[in-house]
Design a protein around this motif. Sequence first.
Motif, PDB file in Angstrom:
ATOM      1  N   ASN B 142       0.744  -1.418  -0.122  1.00  0.00           N
ATOM      2  CA  ASN B 142       0.065   0.126   0.211  1.00  0.00           C
ATOM      3  C   ASN B 142       0.553   1.121  -0.380  1.00  0.00           C
ATOM      4  OD1 ASN B 142      -2.661  -0.594   0.603  1.00  0.00           O
ATOM      5  ND2 ASN B 142      -1.830  -1.987   1.050  1.00  0.00           N
ATOM      6  N   GLY B 143       2.338   1.323  -0.488  1.00  0.00           N
ATOM      7  CA  GLY B 143       3.339   2.404  -0.987  1.00  0.00           C
ATOM      8  C   GLY B 143       3.572   2.934   0.719  1.00  0.00           C
ATOM      9  N   ILE B 144       3.461   2.038   1.870  1.00  0.00           N
ATOM     10  CA  ILE B 144       3.993   2.479   3.175  1.00  0.00           C
ATOM     11  C   ILE B 144       5.564   1.824   3.325  1.00  0.00           C
ATOM     12  CG2 ILE B 144       3.413   2.561   5.861  1.00  0.00           C
ATOM     13  CD1 ILE B 144       0.569   1.800   5.130  1.00  0.00           C
ATOM     14  N   ASP B 145       6.159   2.935   3.608  1.00  0.00           N
ATOM     15  CA  ASP B 145       8.137   2.501   3.887  1.00  0.00           C
ATOM     16  C   ASP B 145       7.800   1.018   4.992  1.00  0.00           C
ATOM     17  OD1 ASP B 145       6.619   4.079   5.854  1.00  0.00           O
ATOM     18  OD2 ASP B 145       9.120   4.205   6.609  1.00  0.00           O
ATOM     19  N   ALA B 146       8.216  -0.184   4.817  1.00  0.00           N
ATOM     20  CA  ALA B 146       8.116  -1.125   6.477  1.00  0.00           C
ATOM     21  C   ALA B 146       9.674  -1.759   5.831  1.00  0.00           C
ATOM     22  CB  ALA B 146       7.588  -2.158   6.329  1.00  0.00           C
ATOM     23  N   GLU B 147      10.076  -1.956   6.464  1.00  0.00           N
ATOM     24  CA  GLU B 147      11.076  -3.523   6.336  1.00  0.00           C
ATOM     25  C   GLU B 147      11.423  -4.351   7.466  1.00  0.00           C
ATOM     26  OE1 GLU B 147      15.068   0.395   7.549  1.00  0.00           O
ATOM     27  OE2 GLU B 147      15.479  -1.691   5.657  1.00  0.00           O
ATOM     28  N   LEU B 148      11.916  -5.668   7.079  1.00  0.00           N
ATOM     29  CA  LEU B 148      12.865  -6.144   8.123  1.00  0.00           C
ATOM     30  C   LEU B 148      13.907  -6.679   8.308  1.00  0.00           C
ATOM     31  CD1 LEU B 148       9.998  -8.838   9.079  1.00  0.00           C
ATOM     32  CD2 LEU B 148      10.851 -10.137   6.705  1.00  0.00           C
ATOM     33  N   LEU B 149      13.902  -6.148   9.808  1.00  0.00           N
ATOM     34  CA  LEU B 149      15.095  -6.225  10.787  1.00  0.00           C
ATOM     35  C   LEU B 149      15.835  -7.538  11.199  1.00  0.00           C
ATOM     36  CD1 LEU B 149      15.090  -3.100  12.358  1.00  0.00           C
ATOM     37  CD2 LEU B 149      15.794  -3.774  10.447  1.00  0.00           C
ATOM     38  N   ASP B 150      16.629  -8.485  10.929  1.00  0.00           N
ATOM     39  CA  ASP B 150      17.226  -9.230  11.769  1.00  0.00           C
ATOM     40  C   ASP B 150      17.745  -9.383  13.267  1.00  0.00           C
ATOM     41  OD1 ASP B 150      19.372  -9.556  11.426  1.00  0.00           O
ATOM     42  OD2 ASP B 150      19.987  -9.724   9.650  1.00  0.00           O
ATOM     43  N   ARG B 151      18.491 -10.217  13.691  1.00  0.00           N
ATOM     44  CA  ARG B 151      18.283  -9.860  15.258  1.00  0.00           C
ATOM     45  C   ARG B 151      19.768  -9.033  14.580  1.00  0.00           C
ATOM     46  NH1 ARG B 151      18.536 -11.865  20.740  1.00  0.00           N
ATOM     47  NH2 ARG B 151      20.512 -12.913  21.127  1.00  0.00           N
ATOM     48  N   GLY B 152      21.116  -9.071  14.175  1.00  0.00           N
ATOM     49  CA  GLY B 152      22.223  -8.348  14.745  1.00  0.00           C
ATOM     50  C   GLY B 152      21.602  -7.020  13.849  1.00  0.00           C
ATOM     51  N   GLU B 153      20.613  -6.714  12.964  1.00  0.00           N
ATOM     52  CA  GLU B 153      20.704  -5.740  11.989  1.00  0.00           C
ATOM     53  C   GLU B 153      19.885  -4.354  13.601  1.00  0.00           C
ATOM     54  OE1 GLU B 153      17.863  -6.910   9.553  1.00  0.00           O
ATOM     55  OE2 GLU B 153      19.531  -6.167   7.388  1.00  0.00           O
ATOM     56  N   VAL B 154      19.125  -5.430  13.796  1.00  0.00           N
ATOM     57  CA  VAL B 154      17.646  -4.728  15.233  1.00  0.00           C
ATOM     58  C   VAL B 154      19.195  -4.233  16.351  1.00  0.00           C
ATOM     59  CG1 VAL B 154      16.932  -4.940  17.343  1.00  0.00           C
ATOM     60  CG2 VAL B 154      16.460  -6.548  14.937  1.00  0.00           C
ATOM     61  N   GLN B 155      20.377  -4.800  16.832  1.00  0.00           N
ATOM     62  CA  GLN B 155      21.627  -4.994  17.699  1.00  0.00           C
ATOM     63  C   GLN B 155      22.515  -3.749  17.564  1.00  0.00           C
ATOM     64  OE1 GLN B 155      23.265  -8.960  19.388  1.00  0.00           O
ATOM     65  NE2 GLN B 155      24.671  -7.676  20.966  1.00  0.00           N
ATOM     66  N   LYS B 156      22.718  -3.347  15.987  1.00  0.00           N
ATOM     67  CA  LYS B 156      23.053  -2.056  15.440  1.00  0.00           C
ATOM     68  C   LYS B 156      22.114  -1.185  16.211  1.00  0.00           C
ATOM     69  CE  LYS B 156      24.770  -3.567  11.504  1.00  0.00           C
ATOM     70  NZ  LYS B 156      25.024  -5.751  11.314  1.00  0.00           N
ATOM     71  N   LEU B 157      21.548  -1.385  15.521  1.00  0.00           N
ATOM     72  CA  LEU B 157      20.334   0.451  16.181  1.00  0.00           C
ATOM     73  C   LEU B 157      19.932   0.509  17.027  1.00  0.00           C
ATOM     74  CD1 LEU B 157      17.450   0.027  12.976  1.00  0.00           C
ATOM     75  CD2 LEU B 157      19.168   1.358  13.319  1.00  0.00           C
ATOM     76  N   LEU B 158      19.730  -1.072  18.493  1.00  0.00           N
ATOM     77  CA  LEU B 158      19.158  -0.857  19.601  1.00  0.00           C
ATOM     78  C   LEU B 158      20.494  -1.882  20.070  1.00  0.00           C
ATOM     79  CD1 LEU B 158      15.781  -1.649  18.762  1.00  0.00           C
ATOM     80  CD2 LEU B 158      16.808   1.245  18.509  1.00  0.00           C
ATOM     81  N   PRO B 159      21.254  -1.092  20.828  1.00  0.00           N
ATOM     82  CA  PRO B 159      22.343  -1.457  21.417  1.00  0.00           C
ATOM     83  C   PRO B 159      22.356  -1.748  23.285  1.00  0.00           C
ATOM     84  CG  PRO B 159      23.100   0.330  21.108  1.00  0.00           C
ATOM     85  CD  PRO B 159      21.948   0.576  19.869  1.00  0.00           C
ATOM     86  N   TYR B 160      20.959  -0.931  23.292  1.00  0.00           N
ATOM     87  CA  TYR B 160      21.196  -1.010  25.219  1.00  0.00           C
ATOM     88  C   TYR B 160      19.833  -2.276  25.435  1.00  0.00           C
ATOM     89  CZ  TYR B 160      17.775   2.374  22.437  1.00  0.00           C
ATOM     90  OH  TYR B 160      16.800   1.813  21.898  1.00  0.00           O
ATOM     91  N   LEU B 161      19.381  -2.778  24.773  1.00  0.00           N
ATOM     92  CA  LEU B 161      18.531  -3.927  24.784  1.00  0.00           C
ATOM     93  C   LEU B 161      18.966  -5.577  25.596  1.00  0.00           C
ATOM     94  CD1 LEU B 161      15.899  -4.135  21.812  1.00  0.00           C
ATOM     95  CD2 LEU B 161      15.962  -2.935  23.764  1.00  0.00           C
ATOM     96  N   ASP B 162      18.460  -5.929  26.367  1.00  0.00           N
ATOM     97  CA  ASP B 162      18.765  -7.655  26.708  1.00  0.00           C
ATOM     98  C   ASP B 162      19.490  -8.419  25.370  1.00  0.00           C
ATOM     99  OD1 ASP B 162      20.093  -9.166  28.180  1.00  0.00           O
ATOM    100  OD2 ASP B 162      17.953  -9.041  29.339  1.00  0.00           O
TER     101      ASP B 162
END
Lengths: 81, 419, 976, 176
Positions: B142-162
């Motif tokens: 529907n022309g809306i931005d969305a992307e799938l992140l794997d665990r490694g990509e999440v860890q780079k963006l959000l380093p402070y999670l457990d």
Amino acid sequence: MKIPCPHCGERDVSEFRYGGDASRQRPAHGTGDLKAWHDYHFTFTNPKGPHTEHWQHVLGCRQWFRLSRNTATNVIAGVVE
Amino acid sequence: MAKGYSVFSLLRHALKPDSPWPMAWEKPTPRSSYDVVIIGGGGHGLATAYYLAKNHGITNVAVLERNYIGSGNVGRNTTLIRSNYVIDGNTQFFEHSMKLWEGLSHELNYNCMVSQRGQIVLAVSPVQLDVFARRGNIMRLNGIDAELLDRGEVQKLLPYLDYSKDARFPIWGAIHQARAGTVRHDAVAWGYARAASQLGVHIIENCEVTGMVIDNGRITGVDTTQGRINAGKVGIAVAGHTSEVARMAGLRLPVESHILQAFVTEAVKPIVHHVVSWGAELFYLSQSDKGGLVFGGHIDGFNTYTQRGQLFKIQDVMQCAVSLMPFMSRMRLLRHWGGIQDMTPDGSPFICRTPVRDLYLNGGWCYQGFKATPASGWTFAHTIANDNEHDLNRCYSLDRFEKGRELDDYGIGNWTYKQ
Amino acid sequence: MTAFRRLPGGGRIDRSRTLGFTFDGQRLFGRPGDTLASALLANGKLLVGRSFKYHRPRGFLSAGIEEPNGLFTIGEGNRAEPNIPGTMVPLSDGLVARSQNAWPSPAFDLMAVNSIAAPILGAGFYYKTFIGPFRKSWMFYEPFIRKAAGMGKADAAPDGARYDVEYGFTDVLVIGSGPAGLAAALTAGRAGAKVLLAEQDSELGGSLLAETSEALERWRTDTLAELRSLPRVTLLTRATAQGIYDGNQVTVAQHVAQGQLLHVIRARSIVHAAGSLERPLVFSNNDRPGVMLSSAVRSYLNRHAVAPAERAVLATNNDAAYSTAFALAEAGVAVTIAEERMAPAGDLLAQAAALGIAIFPNAGIADTFGGSQLKAVRLKGRHSVTIDCDVLAVSGGWNPAVHLSSHGGIKPKYDPAIAAFVPGGFAETHFGAGGTIGHFGWQACVRDGETAGKGALAACGIGKSPRAIDPPGVRDDRAYGIAVSRDPFDVSLPGKAFVDFQHDVTAKDIKVAHQEGFHSVEHLKRYTTLGMATDQGKTSNVNAIAMMAGLRGIGPEAAGTTTFRPPFSPLTVGALAGRSVGKHFRPVRRSPLHDWHARNGCTFIEAGLWMRAWYYDWAGPTPETAYVREMELVRKGVGIADVSTLGKIDVQGPDAAEFLNRVYVNGFAKLPVGKARYGVMLNDDGIVLDDGTTSRISDTQFYMTTTTAQAGEVMSWLEYLLQCHWTDLKVHVASLTDEWGGMAVSGPDSRKALELAFPEADVSNEGLPYMGVKDIPFGGTTVRLMRLSFSGELAYEVHCPANFTIALWEHILQAAAPLGIRPYGLEALASLRIEKGHVAGLELDHRNSLDDLGLGKMAAREKPYIGKELRFREAMQAPDRWSLVGLEALEPGKKLRGASILFAADDEIKGHGRGYITSVTWSTELNRFIALGLYQGGLRHEGEEIIAAFPLKNEQVRLRIVSPHFIDKEGTRLHA
Amino acid sequence: MLDARSPLASAYSFEAKDIAIREEGGFTLTQVAGFGKGFEKSLAEAVGKLPARIGVAQANDAFTVLRIAPQQFWCVGEAAPAGLSGECLITPLSSGRCRIRVEGAHARRTLARGSAIDFDRSAFKPGQFVMTGIHHTPVLIHCVDAEVFHVYAMRTFALAVWEWLVDAAEGLVAGN
């Protein structure tokens, strides 16, 4: 908030589960047309004041009961037989 | 487009300290009648009045607020905006809202601090990652931005999670919407109020509606604490008090009012640069521009109007915060409060005509009232002006449950207290 | 020349011991009994930080919880905590403190340049600018704003502190240990009540600790001695009452050995004795280091023996602050009083004269001078004289601590007699005493405390009347005599007059807010961010409300207050969370076979709260490789799987059959004993709630199974129906999920496996037909054999009491070893059922009707069942609903993904499509990827070629719609 | 014979000053329910006097009987009650619950860290029991002596409840 379980006495609200508006009359099994079941299941009085509702002491004696509580103050009038 | 604010206006007033700033919005005494009366001076009511004037040229409009404008949920929410809806009808509506957000500071000449920093929704199992993937696929289609992140990509963006093995629910991946983010909530109410006021709309504070004047099925006015006000059309936009106001017109609605709590910590230097939402429990957090961490979780789960919540739910949300972001255990809470959510069985709202002629309903906003503010005002104005729903809000009708057309976006089932 | 010095004698400090601590790396020394604040002052450190927006030099304003300026990062590494008020940190040896929000140091701060831009940085400036030329310009400005904001840094290292939560119950909770609190506690304690007193300071006594009179000290120590002798009285220090919630539930956060202990107290009655907080005065440049509240100056003097170096000025609008002037004079400090009122009481004049204190009546403070430290002040009024001084003690009156009494929703009200807000009223089990309700003076506080103690006893129904409290032997209390100056603040004055010190909100900001129409106190707070800093407006709110009321031409009572919310003072998120974090966040639910799996190469996966066996390493190192081998084992030989997590419910009673008949869409009344039946139950709204097999054990007993995910929901739902609506039905339900373990033995050789395991039992096709159930005695317990198949193969479920599950599992593996039996996990279990076309969790997502899942024919036509009426709602019977289909991949090389969106071959690939893939598996039988999905119109389109799109990975693959029953459509294997 | 295995087999006993936590198995638990007075008469014949109300256990010689719901009883003993009439609806639960013994001066405060119940000596005396929650899971806590408590945890949550209680005890022992 303290809920007065009729069997176990007053307990913290975290031991209970809310079962919704109890003032609605459930059609007897096998009766009631689509409109009756829609009004029963989908619409709510939702008063800002005294409200009769179902609660289950799910972490205790697992009994369901009806309670009267004022939704504007959370003051509980008591169990409704 | 409203006008008057810029860095130059700031300099002008700085050099002439005694020249007063103009009133942000006028405070007129109510006239005896208006073409349209909107009940509720929150985000949706003020936006509706603005779009009535701007899109439909209807300026003989009054917004009646029983307290001060923005005293309800628009001033109490956790400021999140996103358009990641999967059900046909919801997807288009919330994306329309997102597009309006993107131009709002310009439109209102009022800096609403629309901060598109991105939202990351974390999946804690492969099955949940699939559920999010379906949502992401529908968004992309529907022309809306969305992307799938794997665990490694999440860890780079959000380093402070457990990410330790001690985490009760491991992070498998996430769905990311870059255009999602936060908006300064008070600015939305004040921005719309100022812009509507400049177009001639009357904003009446401390004016509570106490009754409705209805003769043979048609509404002709409302009684208020400042006397009777006649109206060609009346729109209800009172969120948590929807049932109480609709009751004045004899309507019994699929709405139950619940309490949703929100929390803010002390201000610290920037550490969280996104909106972070969790899949193990309903939990969402972002860091405001002032540095405070603003977060919340599930509703308390029972019918109440008290605007204050229970301690067990406060502790549950804190446990989510610390389990997902260990650094949160040291952050100090400054304040927690509650808003009254008008919950519906399927979690979707009503923007529609009602059985009473010329009376229109906008309510049932559950968790997503704030992010819907612009589109809600836009479509409600259209519905009132044309006495007919727009394509964007046709699905938000009162009779959808009787027809079996629920819009259960989260697939939780028809329970108000579990939405 | 330092502004403060340690006095040679006096104070509640232990001069026999020295405590070393560091401030910004510099080694300093203090005494036990010092706070970080008093120790810094004793070392002449007055300038300790920089203000938030304008980076103006700041020193301590107070000596308590209300401190807005003296904030530090305390501790190091994973015990470091930012934004801690130095006034609340008892000095300890080796304490490490660092200043904040100043670079390189508070004394020399490069960010002070902000004050040059001050004129345009007024309240709400950011709403009027940064709108920028482009639509997204805010995203350009925002990073700069965010870097400037925030005090102190969050450390991403895990927290070293330990946080416990403990529930407590008491008859009387007393908040505060001043004269009022101690009197209330003693009154209740003497009557034998269970009393809990919470004091936030490290010592008990409240305002008594800042006094030097022997009579008061004797009263304090005698009262504490008796309280400590009463067994049912508990006194907590460093314990702050943070919030009062419905049902008299109170959070008390206490600093303890390893971190914090949160007491969650249920009190039958509560005495509010938290005292009051002194109000600063608002005048030009009222924020220089050295400008302090009068009560703070007296506390540093009397409690910590730290006094101004030589000269002090006291600015006051009430009589109470005079005691500070007298104490300073007696300590050898030269004092001048700037009295705002026309003429103070006669006795005060006499006492001041005796001590050589000059008084300037009808003279407030016009301005102050000095850079990083106060040098002099200029008075208002006829004199406008300038006085050199080290310290300016200010007193604008006292605000009762109304925070906690307002948490229940009762708003405070304005009391003109003391020119402050007092509690708006009390719930019937709450009582106020002393400063909290605006009663000042030792005699008044003790009397109040006694009265409140008696009220609390009555509220608890404790009849015994306690011995009377004898008040402290001090003269009678004197009048408070406050007179607030009525003239609205003159903003034309040059310097900045601060209302909220920490957020740098000035009197001019309030005037601008008024001009722009932000008249409500809530608008004022949000527009100026007044009171939203870590001191939560404790010294700013009431002054701001009074100023806005003045500008609006109404009284403070009409303006009202903003809503007071917990916590009373900043409270760590960890303290509220307690131990339910990390691996304790949610309890782990384990199958009775858990330990066996753990020892036999199994990889687990979370499924709700359960840990389930996912796959075994005999079959492969990863889930993708392992499940294919495990599937082949079941299709060709025999496998065994743990199904203990199934919901299991014992349904017993004369009306059990009728009850099940109402709950399930298909008939159960005539189910023969020893037979099982697959059933589906709907919610009242006609949407599928759950499915499972139920076996009849006897005429009046059924053994129901539910899906793992919905077990708790179904249990509560059955209890709800029986206890709230169908009370005429004689049925009891009991959960057996934990009582019985279960294993599935599946595959063509499964019957041979059972024959080997249970040689005495008749498991032939006749002895145990399809959907047959029989209990057999085995190994000293009862084993229930059920011929059910989820995989589509010939299969059985073997249930037994949970204690014996591992033994029975090992017995079957050992007995059937010749057949090559091995364990298979959840991944293979799910894939097998996909090949068979069984719906499961992924398909049951609370949106589907019976017909959507291809189960419409199961529903009985005549008999009523729950959900029957709403099942036939118009849109739920529409032919184009998304309903269950099987899907076969047509392009072998391409991956088939769950959550792909389905389109007809000629559709444009956009919008919401015609359905989606719910579950995918590699089919060992058909040697290709297959899937279940929901498609518009369902099997009406059988045989058609369609497209599955996965835009997130830019993939599309061609599929064919087939029957979801991929294998053994006729069910020959089931009946073999 | 199949050998039985407890869910706490892998858990070590916890011993410290003033607090000990260990499993105390070897009991037979049978739930008996019914309607009206009929079934209660038959049950009384098999297990002895029945408790009048919920919250106070009835210790008879072979069984301890607890009324856990208006018309539901737990019978705890060496074996299941024998010779019950058809009106008694019997549900064996010996495998479904695991019994943890919590003992010592810190016992009451350890339990007070798990559930919002008044465990003060004056409020929770020997013979009394409560049905409440520890760590979000339903438990029955029975005070068998001034400082001795039996916690009946659900089998599948037993190890989680055990770890929770031990963690709380360690906090108390460490002065928190």
